[in-house]
Every structure is written in structure tokens, then in C-alpha cells.
Enzyme design. Structure first.
Site, short mmCIF file in Angstrom:
data_model
loop_
_atom_site.label_atom_id
_atom_site.label_comp_id
_atom_site.label_asym_id
_atom_site.label_seq_id
_atom_site.Cartn_x
_atom_site.Cartn_y
_atom_site.Cartn_z
CE1 TYR A 262 27.27 43.11 42.98
CE2 TYR A 262 27.51 43.21 45.37
CZ TYR A 262 28.02 43.44 44.10
OH TYR A 262 29.25 44.00 43.96
CE LYS B 241 27.83 35.85 33.28
NZ LYS B 241 27.87 35.31 34.64
CD GLU C 270 32.06 30.26 35.55
OE1 GLU C 270 32.99 30.74 34.86
OE2 GLU C 270 31.52 30.88 36.48
#
Ligand code: ZN
Length: 646
Positions: free
Chosen positions: A30, A106, A161
Site C-alpha cells: 500500500y 510507533k 494507540e
């Protein structure tokens, strides 16, 4: 493919990923096509109405109630290589000067925004398209690491997150033989986007907090302070959180993260680098999609299998034995890989790696390759070394690591300590390369850094390849290093986890190695940027008699630098200054630097301790507050006049 075909394909994939939680292609595919589209849009100047670059995220699901965020949630711009990251750092520095950056993991999960009002959790929502998300209050409420009350009494949106730990995934799968979850990211996203909060609860998710959106005054002015704020709120925070100044330091942390990535109990898909100071962030601003003050360094996920031929144990400066895997040569990301780090003995055991067995190897961007795990059951068990492979001394285990205990006589430890001491960022002794240092150790009996100062020119001339000039230069360079400044000297001592920046902070705080050696862990963690691990390492270092002996020997030679802040002089000496509004001639970073060069100190908000407010065009609430508090304000013309005074 035409641009429309690319857009259609990306939209289909995004739908599968964001809405269905069922991607049909890996993220890398992607991302690669997304980059093609971005480049195409840049060259043609055309952006199609349904281009995914026009939006931050996906479409909210209709079955959930929509939630409009008080402040927009941005996604992050990406850096795909160290080259791109270096460019970003340069761009920031060019615009606002020397600044601190924070570096954090991340996490690969689902972004959640939690709203607190009057100290109480009142709702949570997914990111959605950044402006409108889905209300998942009941689901997030079941996540135990999200506090239902916090000390802050205003209104705020705090973001983190939502993740499922790998250990939780394994436990869940052990409990549910007929409902196996394959991927922790999808398991977390699926749990939060589930209409039944019981399903969320059962998966034992976590939310790791990293950002603040809208708020009416949290009283924090940097990412570092925000991270402390989260801790005070009893929220989970990033496992790795560092504050540094340079690209090289950022890169070193990323390399470290790439090394330990496989040991983490959760998925990460990169590293986030942010400008620490919120006032500087305002100055940098936003593009229409991303903040200019942050970037995500994405790990590429290409992996292959090959045979683990053998394991070498390397002995480092602190005696730590690091296993290096010797691999059957294999092509990966355009390079031939023959060696890979295995981190430590605990890692070998955990991954069940065997000598002669097949292993998965991954290489992330241009980061060194790592062994992810065993690909079959073949091979023989790799034993923990019982003695140092180099000097034969006894080894001790400390956590997952094994250490050679012979600090005084183990050759690679001695060489590594000397190399570090002589390096440019440390005592900067020119001419003492690794090779030369090995000669000194092997032929002249140099054992500690203090021995360097006893070397004579006659001794050096007995070494292979030494001529009069080379020997004289080294003697002169060693002599010159006696004038080393305190920050570099502290770094040169080679304490575990004490990099050049931390050494600088320690020098500023304690002023001498003598004072530093008496510091307690509590005093150390009080310094911005120093955590428990670093503090304990420092205390331990000064508890070792050999280390104190070397420091005493260096002191006898005349090396005991002290550090005093240069007395502040200049127009702004002793003044606390706030900048507000925009100046015609300077960016806020440039103006701040000019003020600091003239003895002033920059504050990010107006309080009664502030002496002066420099007011540019379109100044807002800071000007009002300054007037209210009766603080002196000056305009740009007066500011320029003050600068010209000296
Ligand atoms: Zn040894």
C-alpha cells in the site's frame, strides 16, 4: 496504470484495511503505491477528487455513533530511509535552529482519542478521518490501562494507540482453541470496533498515550513534559522515549530499536520523531495533511529465511557478550547478508534458535539485519557461554545478558574502552585508531586510559609502522587531551547509556566528576531526560573501585575539568523573554537564538516571572496576559534596537 486506476486500487485497499480490518495486501505494498501516487500528483499538479492523499484516514463505520473531535487528529508524514530522515532534521533546524527532538516507538494498533472533563473520562473515539471518528466510549472504558479519572480538571483530548500485547494474544489463543487471533494489530482494532464491549474486555488491550489534542491548558510546554503528565495520570507511556539534539543520536536510537524490536511484547511499525518544544511546533506549523514538526520513520518488513551457521560472541566495552549470527549468504533488500545480530543469550533461547537450523531474517530499511526466529526445528542447541570466549574468565548473567567479569585484563574490553575514550566526541585524541590502540595494548602493556599519559615517544617508536612524526603527533595529542572539557570527559569515561547529550546535562548539573560521583539516583532522575535505568547505571559505575582508581589516576595526571556556566552578558542578560506573534525579520527560532546569545532566557508562556514580551504581528492571548500582569512589552522595532546594542 492511470492515476484513476491507482486511486481506485488504493481506495479498495484502504477500505479493506480501515473499515473491514481485513487487508488483502501488506502495508508495504500500500505504502509503495501511495508513494507512486504522491509523486504522480506532484509532477502533474493534479489531485483527483477521491485521491486518498486528500484525507487523513478512512470512512467511519455507520453502525457506530459518530464523534466530532474538538481538535483535529493529524496523521504523520513518513521518512522511508535515513536519508529522508536527515533531510527532515535539516529542514527543521534550518527553520528554527537547534532544537530537541523526542524519539519514541510507533505502536502498531488503533489510535484512540480519550476525552476528559473535570478530571473524569467522558468518552473515547477512534481517529476516523481526523475530524470525525466513531464513538467507542463503552469499549475503551473496559481497557484497564485507561484511567477513569485523572488529576487534571479541565477539558482535554488525550490520544494513544490501542494495542494487544503479544503475550496477551498468546494467552487469548490458548483459551480459545476455536477462535484463533492471527495478528495483534487486527485483534486490537477488531476489539475496539466491536459493538459488544465484552469482546473488548476479553482481549485485555492497552492504550499507550503519546499525544494531546484539544485542551484548555494542560500546563505542559513540551513532549517531555506531556509524557510526564501522562505518567502522573497513571497512563501507559511509550516504552522507549528519548530526547536528543542531532540526527546521529536519532539514528543510533533507531538502530537500537531495530535491534530490540523482536524482543518487544507488542508490534511496532516504526519510530516517531517529534520536535519537543510546543512553542517551536507552533512556529513550524502544518501542511494540510501533516504537522511539519513530526515524522514517522517506517520499518520495512521484508524478510527471508536462511541457515544460521554459527554464533560468534563479541565482547564490548562493559564486558557484555553480544552474540552475532553467522548466516549462509542471502539476498535481502538489495544487499548480501552474512551476519545478523542476535541481541543476547536470552533472545537466542526465547526464539529457540539452533546452530545449523533455518531462521527468519529481516532487514528494516537500511538498518542492520535481525534474526526474527527459528523457521524449523533442525540444528543443535546453542549453549550459554560459561567462560569469556576471549580471555577465558568466569562470566555472570545479568538479566538476558552475559558479562565477562575480567574488566581489568580482558583484551577486547580494554581496547573498546580506550577506543571510546579517544573518540572524537570524547577526548578526541587524534592518531589513535583501533589498530594503533591494539598495538599499544599488545606491545606496550597499556591497560587503562590513565596509561596513555605514561607513553613515551621512545616506546612508540618501537612499534611497527611508527616514524618520528607519527610518534610526536600522538604524544602531543595525548598531552592536549588533558585540557578536555567536562562534558566530553564524562562521555569519555564510557558509562553505560550515557551518551554525549546526557554527559552535557550531567556536566551542567554537577560541575565536576567528583560531584557527579556522589550523586544519588534521586538527584539524577530529577534531570530532564534521565530515567531510572541511566541513573542506576551511573550510581553503579561510581560504586566500582576500579573506576574510582582510574578517575583518581587521571586526576593525578591533571585531568579534572570543571564546568561553569559562562557568565551571562548582553542586552538580555538575566531576562526571561517571551516571543509572541510573528516578526517580519526573524523566525521565532532565530529571534530566540539571538536573545540567548545576548544572555536572555526564552520562556514559552507568560507568567509573573517573565521580564519582557516581544510582540510581533497578530499577537494573541500572550499579549493580553502580559498587559494584565504589567510586564514590559516591546515591538519589533524596539527589539531590533536592543539587538543592535550588542
Ligand atoms: Zn573476557
Amino acid at each position: 496504470m492511470t492515476m484513476q486506476q491507482i486511486v481506485d486500487k488504493l481506495n479498495k485497499w484502504a477500505y479493506e484495511y480501515y473499515v473491514l480490518d481485513n487487508p488483502s495486501v501488506p502495508d508495504t505494498e500500500y505504502d509503495a503505491l501511495y508513494d507512486v501516487l504522491t509523486a504522480m500528483e506532484e509532477t502533474t499538479g493534479t489531485v483527483l477528487p477521491d485521491s486518498p492523499t486528500r484525507r487523513v484516514g478512512g470512512k467511519p463505520l455507520t453502525k457506530f455513533v459518530q464523534h466530532t473531535h474538538l481538535g483535529r487528529l493529524y496523521s504523520l508524514d513518513k521518512a522511508q530511509s535515513f536519508g529522508e530522515l536527515a533531510d527532515w532534521v535539516d529542514k527543521v533546524k534550518k527553520e528554527v535552529g537547534d532544537v530537541y527532538f523526542t524519539v519514541e516507538l510507533k505502536y502498531d494498533g488503533l489510535t484512540i482519542s480519550c476525552t476528559y472533563r473535570d478530571g473524569v473520562f467522558v468518552g473515547a473515539a477512534t481517529r476516523g478521518n481526523g475530524i470525525v471518528g466513531e464513538d467507542v466510549t463503552e469499549q475503551v472504558k473496559t481497557i484497564r490501562s485507561v484511567p477513569l479519572t485523572i488529576p487534571f480538571k479541565g477539558v482535554c483530548e488525550l490520544q494513544g494507540e490501542g494495542i494487544m500485547r503479544l503475550s496477551e494474544l498468546a494467552k487469548y489463543n490458548a483459551r480459545h482453541a476455536d477462535d484463533q487471533l492471527k495478528n495483534a494489530r487486527n485483534a486490537a482494532a477488531g476489539a475496539i470496533r466491536n459493538l459488544d464491549p465484552k469482546v473488548t474486555a476479553e482481549r485485555n488491550l492497552d492504550v499507550v498515550f503519546h499525544s494531546a489534542g484539544y485542551h484548555d491548558g494542560l500546563g505542559v510546554s513540551s513532549q517531555w513534559q506531556l509524557n510526564e503528565f501522562f505518567k502522573q495520570c497513571h497512563m501507559a507511556t511509550n516504552k522507549i522515549f528519548e530526547r536528543v539534539r542531532t540526527f546521529d543520536e536519532i539514528k543510533a536510537i533507531i538502530l537500537h530499536i531495530a535491534e530490540i524490536r523482536a524482543e518487544l511484547d507488542f508490534l511496532i511499525d516504526g519510530v516517531v520523531i517529534k520536535v519537543d518544544d510546543f512553542a517551536v511546533r507552533e512556529e513550524l506549523g502544518y501542511t494540510d495533511k501533516f504537522p511539519k514538526w513530526a515524522v514517522a520513520f517506517k520499518f520495512d518488513a521484508e524478510q527471508v529465511t536462511t541457515r544460521l551457521l554459527d554464533v560468534d560472541w563479541q565482547v564490548g566495552r562493559t564486558g557484555k557478550l553480544t552474540p552475532i549470527g553467522k548466516l549462509e549468504a542471502v539476498e535481502l533488500c538489495g544487499a548480501t547478508i552474512r551476519r545478523a545480530t542476535l541481541n543476547n543469550y536470552g533472545d537466542i533461547q526465547r526464539k529457540n534458535l539452533k546452530r545449523g537450523g533455518m531462521v527468519f531474517v529481516r532487514r528494516s530499511n537500511d538498518v542492520i539485519p535481525e534474526v526474527l526466529g527459528a523457521a524449523d526445528d533442525d540444528g543443535e542447541i546453542i549453549l550459554r557461554p560459561t567462560v569469556c570466549p576471549v580471555c577465558g574468565s568466569e562470566v555472570v548473567e545479568n538479566g538476558a545478558n552475559v558479562y565477562c567479569t575480567n574488566a581489568e585484563h580482558c583484551r577486547p574490553q580494554i581496547v573498546a574502552r580506550l577506543t571510546h575514550y579517544c573518540s572524537k566526541a570524547a577526548c578526541d585524541i587524534e592518531g589513535l585508531s583501533d589498530k594503533t590502540i591494539e598495538q599499544l595494548v599488545d606491545n606496550l602493556g597499556v591497560k587503562s586510559v590513565a596509561d596513555l599519559y605514561d607513553l613515551t615517544k621512545e616506546e612508540l617508536l618501537t612499534l611497527d609502522g611508527f616514524k618520528d612524526k607519527k610518534a610526536s603527533n600522538i604524544i602531543a595529542a595525548v598531552e592536549a587531551s588533558k585540557k578536555v572539557e567536562l562534558p566530553k570527559f564524562i562521555f569519555a569515561l564510557g558509562l553505560d547509556n550515557v551518551g554525549a547529550v546526557t554527559a552535557k546535562d550531567l556536566a551542567a548539573k554537577f560541575g565536576s566528576v567528583g560531584a557527579l560521583s556522589k550523586a544519588t539516583a534521586d538527584e539524577l532522575v530529577a534531570i530532564d531526560g534521565i530515567g531510572d535505568v541511566v541513573a542506576d547505571g551511573i550510581v553503579q559505575y561510581f560504586a566500582e573501585p576500579q573506576n574510582l582508581e582510574i578517575i583518581a589516576a587521571l586526576k593525578d595526571i591533571g585531568i579534572d575539568p570543571t564546568y561553569t556556566q559562562a557568565p551571562k552578558e548582553g542586552t538580555f542578560a538575566g531576562k526571561k523573554v517571551v516571543l509572541t506573534g510573528s516578526l517580519d525579520a526573524y523566525t521565532r527560532g532565530q529571534a530566540g537564538k539571538l536573545i540567548e546569545e545576548r544572555g536572555g532566557e526564552i520562556a514559552s508562556s507568560v507568567s509573573k516571572n517573565v521580564d519582557l514580551v516581544v510582540v510581533g504581528a497578530d499577537a494573541g492571548s500572550k499579549l493580553d496576559k502580559a498587559k494584565k500582569l504589567g510586564i514590559r512589552t516591546i515591538d519589533e522595532a524596539e527589539f531590533v534596537a536592543m539587538l543592535e546594542e550588542n
